[in-house]
Write a protein that holds these residues in place. Structure first.
Motif, short mmCIF file in Angstrom:
data_model
loop_
_atom_site.label_atom_id
_atom_site.label_comp_id
_atom_site.label_asym_id
_atom_site.label_seq_id
_atom_site.Cartn_x
_atom_site.Cartn_y
_atom_site.Cartn_z
N LYS A 1 14.96 41.69 61.63
CA LYS A 1 15.13 40.30 61.18
C LYS A 1 15.67 40.29 59.75
O LYS A 1 15.10 40.92 58.86
N LEU A 2 16.78 39.58 59.58
CA LEU A 2 17.47 39.50 58.29
C LEU A 2 17.57 38.05 57.85
O LEU A 2 17.94 37.18 58.62
N LEU A 3 17.23 37.80 56.58
CA LEU A 3 17.40 36.48 55.98
C LEU A 3 18.43 36.61 54.86
O LEU A 3 18.26 37.41 53.94
N ILE A 4 19.50 35.81 54.93
CA ILE A 4 20.53 35.79 53.89
C ILE A 4 20.35 34.51 53.08
O ILE A 4 20.34 33.41 53.64
N VAL A 5 20.22 34.65 51.76
CA VAL A 5 19.87 33.52 50.90
C VAL A 5 20.97 33.29 49.87
O VAL A 5 21.39 34.23 49.17
N THR A 6 21.43 32.05 49.76
CA THR A 6 22.39 31.65 48.73
C THR A 6 21.97 30.30 48.18
O THR A 6 21.14 29.59 48.77
N THR A 7 22.55 29.91 47.06
CA THR A 7 22.19 28.63 46.46
C THR A 7 22.72 27.47 47.27
O THR A 7 22.00 26.51 47.54
N ILE A 8 23.99 27.54 47.68
CA ILE A 8 24.61 26.46 48.45
C ILE A 8 25.21 27.03 49.74
O ILE A 8 25.57 28.22 49.80
N PRO A 9 25.35 26.20 50.78
CA PRO A 9 25.87 26.70 52.06
C PRO A 9 27.33 27.14 51.98
O PRO A 9 27.76 27.94 52.81
N ASP A 10 28.10 26.65 51.02
CA ASP A 10 29.51 27.05 50.90
C ASP A 10 29.63 28.56 50.71
O ASP A 10 30.61 29.17 51.15
N THR A 11 28.66 29.17 50.05
CA THR A 11 28.70 30.62 49.87
C THR A 11 28.47 31.33 51.20
O THR A 11 29.11 32.35 51.49
N LEU A 12 27.57 30.81 51.99
CA LEU A 12 27.34 31.39 53.33
C LEU A 12 28.60 31.31 54.17
O LEU A 12 29.02 32.30 54.78
N THR A 13 29.23 30.13 54.21
CA THR A 13 30.38 29.94 55.09
C THR A 13 31.64 30.58 54.53
O THR A 13 32.50 31.04 55.29
N GLY A 14 31.77 30.63 53.21
CA GLY A 14 32.99 31.14 52.61
C GLY A 14 33.06 32.66 52.55
O GLY A 14 34.16 33.23 52.53
N PHE A 15 31.89 33.33 52.53
CA PHE A 15 31.90 34.77 52.29
C PHE A 15 31.04 35.60 53.25
O PHE A 15 31.33 36.78 53.46
N LEU A 16 30.00 35.01 53.82
CA LEU A 16 28.97 35.84 54.46
C LEU A 16 28.88 35.69 55.97
O LEU A 16 28.09 36.39 56.62
N LEU A 17 29.66 34.81 56.56
CA LEU A 17 29.60 34.65 58.02
C LEU A 17 29.94 35.93 58.78
O LEU A 17 29.30 36.23 59.79
N PRO A 18 30.93 36.73 58.33
CA PRO A 18 31.21 37.97 59.08
C PRO A 18 30.02 38.92 59.15
O PRO A 18 29.84 39.62 60.15
N PHE A 19 29.20 38.92 58.10
CA PHE A 19 28.02 39.79 58.10
C PHE A 19 26.97 39.25 59.06
O PHE A 19 26.34 40.02 59.79
N ALA A 20 26.80 37.93 59.08
CA ALA A 20 25.85 37.33 60.02
C ALA A 20 26.26 37.62 61.46
O ALA A 20 25.45 38.01 62.30
N LYS A 21 27.55 37.43 61.74
CA LYS A 21 28.05 37.68 63.10
C LYS A 21 27.85 39.13 63.50
O LYS A 21 27.42 39.43 64.63
N HIS A 22 28.16 40.04 62.59
CA HIS A 22 28.08 41.47 62.90
C HIS A 22 26.66 41.89 63.26
O HIS A 22 26.44 42.55 64.29
N PHE A 23 25.72 41.50 62.42
CA PHE A 23 24.35 41.96 62.67
C PHE A 23 23.70 41.22 63.85
O PHE A 23 22.85 41.79 64.53
N ARG A 24 24.13 40.01 64.11
CA ARG A 24 23.66 39.35 65.32
C ARG A 24 24.19 40.07 66.56
O ARG A 24 23.48 40.23 67.56
N ASN A 25 25.44 40.54 66.48
CA ASN A 25 26.01 41.29 67.60
C ASN A 25 25.28 42.61 67.83
O ASN A 25 25.29 43.16 68.95
N LEU A 26 24.66 43.13 66.78
CA LEU A 26 23.88 44.36 66.91
C LEU A 26 22.47 44.09 67.44
O LEU A 26 21.69 45.03 67.63
#
Length: 386
Positions: free
Chosen positions: A3-28
């Motif tokens: 279980k992984l929690l990714i934390v940022t101040t605003i959602p723009d950081t999640l969508t602008g930079f970190l979605l590929p990491f979320a997708k990758h580890f979910r695929n794993l």
């Protein structure tokens, strides 16, 4: 299931930079959750994370209100979900989350990883401000299992100030750029002509582009002064981005008599086309971590002109771009003239940039994250630097 929690101040950081990491580890097969202010209202976040947590904090890293209510909310969520890894990004979210979990992480066995997208202290910064932020990073370092730095200067600073043990400080070349997406072949000539027509440019007018939020630290005013210094009607400077300085910069362009050569584009979803349509992109910032806009330009084969600061130096080393001192509009003007008047030189720079940006490929960075997470969860740590 990890279980992984990714934390940022605003959602723009999640969508602008970190979605590929979320997708990758979910695929794993991992559960990957996100946490940010109003994250659950962002459609892309909803689509790409298993669960979203909304927290409230100020973007001001010195606002003490961040430490009054939010930490208890974070502790409650992490206690409930028992995450294997909490990976924090951006200064406010990173400090508050690490503070909230300072005692809880060991009892839960949760590993806390912090990616510093450029420390708030830096050479040239105000001495008092630097002192405060160094002290805060040293304090938070005691609550951190792994620290990721994304440029050479921050790596040296992290070791110099003993923010963590050197074995727990990891250099990664940014958070990646998708070289397949930012590819010259993906941009059609018809699209390039479309943006030139949108600006009503003559066939002999050179387009220059700066991609950055309109805020003081990006120093757009230096670019406008450089355009005025050149006094050349055969160029157009476009600024892509939004921010609080739009009126001030518009006024400055009028005062300097270059208002007809300056365009403010606002947010552009077709930024690849604008980069390809430009003879060069310009970043005049006084502080960066590892600017994504430069990596995108390098990947697209457009030469870059940037300031002599951390991150930018990493990217434009070995003549992979043109570097000028922060605030030096005259040297910037010379650099602009050189790429316009010497297209062969500009092409050589662009080719070196394309070769250099290969090390920043998103897929490579994702693999480094896999290794980092494996080490963090292992009882036998080892250095995994590139």
């Amino acid at each position: 299931m990890k279980k992984l929690l990714i934390v940022t101040t605003i959602p723009d950081t999640l969508t602008g930079f970190l979605l590929p990491f979320a997708k990758h580890f979910r695929n794993l097969g991992w559960q990957v959750d996100g946490m940010a202010c109003e994250a659950s209202t962002d459609t892309k976040c909803v689509e790409n994370f298993d669960r979203l947590w909304d927290v409230e904090w100020s973007r001001n890293p010195l606002d003490l209100r961040n430490l009054l209510i939010t930490p208890s909310t974070i502790r409650k969520i992490v206690s409930q979900e028992k995450y294997d890894i909490v990976h924090v990004h951006t200064p406010v979210a990173a400090f508050v989350t690490r503070y909230a979990l300072r005692n809880l992480r060991k009892s839960l066995g949760t590993k806390v990883i912090y990616t510093a997208h450029g420390f708030h202290f830096y050479p040239g910064g105000k001495r008092l401000k630097n002192t405060v932020f160094i002290a805060l990073e040293k304090l938070a370092g005691a609550w951190t299992d792994k620290l990721v730095v994304i440029n050479a200067e921050d790596q040296k600073a992290a070791i110099r100030y003993n923010l963590l043990s050197p074995l727990d400080i990891h250099y990664m070349p940014g958070i990646g750029v998708d070289l397949n997406y930012y590819s010259p072949e993906k941009v059609q000539e018809a699209d390039i002509q479309r943006v030139r027509q949108e600006l009503k440019l003559e066939s002999d007018t050179s387009l220059l582009l700066s991609v950055a939020e309109l805020n003081p630290g990006k120093r757009h005013r230096d670019i406008i002064k450089a355009i005025a210094h050149l006094n050349r009607p055969d160029l157009c400077m476009a600024f892509a981005g939004e921010g609080p300085l739009l009126e001030d910069l518009t006024r400055l362009a009028n005062q300097m008599g270059v208002q007809d050569q300056i365009r403010f584009l606002g947010f552009r979803p077709d930024i690849s086309t604008w980069i390809r349509a430009s003879v060069a992109t310009v970043l005049a910032s006084e502080r960066e971590g590892l600017p994504r806009s430069i990596m995108e330009s390098m990947s697209l084969g457009t030469p870059v002109i940037g300031t002599n600061i951390r991150g930018v130096n990493d990217l434009l080393a070995h003549n992979s771009g043109i570097i000028f001192p922060v605030g030096d509009s005259e040297k910037l003007a010379c650099a602009l003239a050189s790429v316009i008047d010497d297209p062969q030189m500009a092409q050589k720079i662009a080719k070196k940039g394309q070769d250099r940006v290969l090390k920043y490929d998103l897929h490579h960075i994702i693999k480094l994250h896999e290794s980092l997470y494996t080490e963090a969860l292992s009882s036998n740590p080892k250095q995994i630097n590139e």
